[in-house]
Design an enzyme around this catalytic site. Structure first.
Site: not given
Ligand code: BEZ
Length: 239
Positions: A55, A138
């Site tokens: 993110c 997402r």
């Molecule tokens: C992230 O790195 O943004 C992420 C990865 C797995 C689950 C939720 C967020």
């Protein structure tokens, strides 16, 4: 947060639907969506969680491209099920501490909605329990100036989005509207565009014979014409 429909069984919005409206707190104050952004395209997107690496890479990329979306008359609006103080602390950390792929001191100026009750996320079908019950996937909603949902893209939690594709999709949708055409695979401004098939065989035949000026036909149902990059961009970036 107030929505126009508090029913948890609300069906997921689909392409062609009016964007569901809601009021919510964001890092830029309370917003009424989509009403506050009248006359603009809107990209409403969700991310799973603040202070997570994928993110963070996405927010830095999107914020760095923000002016490109502004130039396309488009308002970016982010959302996660985190609270406002988490959003503020995360965005401050990004700006003050993170240097990533040449991006640094990145300020996120578009609103990031807090949705601790998940009401907006549920309203927009961003909670997809097969992937996660507690975090939004997402999602990317492309909403036109008439507040109609024109495209939706979903990515899973572990895969960061392709922001060039998000920009290409927006430009494609605007070009479809500006020229009344369809766009082939991997289209980019300057590539040939598809002229929608006319209803009658007579027209199709005359197209095949090249009687319609400027058309190139691969078969009776598949005709294209040229629109230059300059023509496409003149309409995209008009003020
Ligand atoms: C992230 O790195 O943004 C992420 C990865 C797995 C689950 C939720 C967020």
């Amino acid at each position: 947060m107030e929505t126009n429909n508090m029913n948890t069984m609300t069906p997921m919005p689909r392409i062609g639907d009016k964007a569901p409206s809601f009021k919510a707190k964001s890092t830029q104050g309370t917003i009424a969506f989509p009403q506050d952004f009248q006359g603009k395209w809107k990209i409403l997107f969700s991310h799973p969680a603040d202070f997570t690496p994928v993110c963070t890479s996405e927010f830095m990329t999107f914020a760095t491209m923000a002016k490109e979306f502004e130039d396309l008359n488009t308002q970016l609006v982010g959302l996660s099920v985190d609270g406002l103080y988490s959003h503020i602390a995360w965005l401050r950390t990004i700006q003050e501490k993170i240097e990533y792929k040449g991006m640094k001191n990145v300020e996120v100026k578009f609103p990031l909605i807090e949705d601790i009750t998940m009401e907006v996320a549920k309203l927009y079908g961003m909670i997809q329990p097969g992937e996660s019950n507690t975090q939004a996937v997402r999602a990317v909603f492309f909403i036109d100036p008439q507040d109609i949902i024109r495209a939706i893209i979903y990515y899973p939690l572990a895969l960061g989005r392709n922001f060039d594709e998000i920009k290409r999709t927006l430009i494609g949708l605007q070009t479809v509207d500006n020229f009344g055409v369809a766009l082939p695979a991997n289209w980019r401004p300057g590539d040939e565009v598809i002229v929608p098939t006319a209803g009658s065989c007579g027209v199709a035949k005359s197209r095949m014979e090249g009687e319609e000026k400027g058309l190139k036909c691969y078969d009776w149902f598949f005709c294209t014409k040229e629109i230059s990059k300059e023509e496409v961009e003149a309409k995209l970036y008009r003020k």
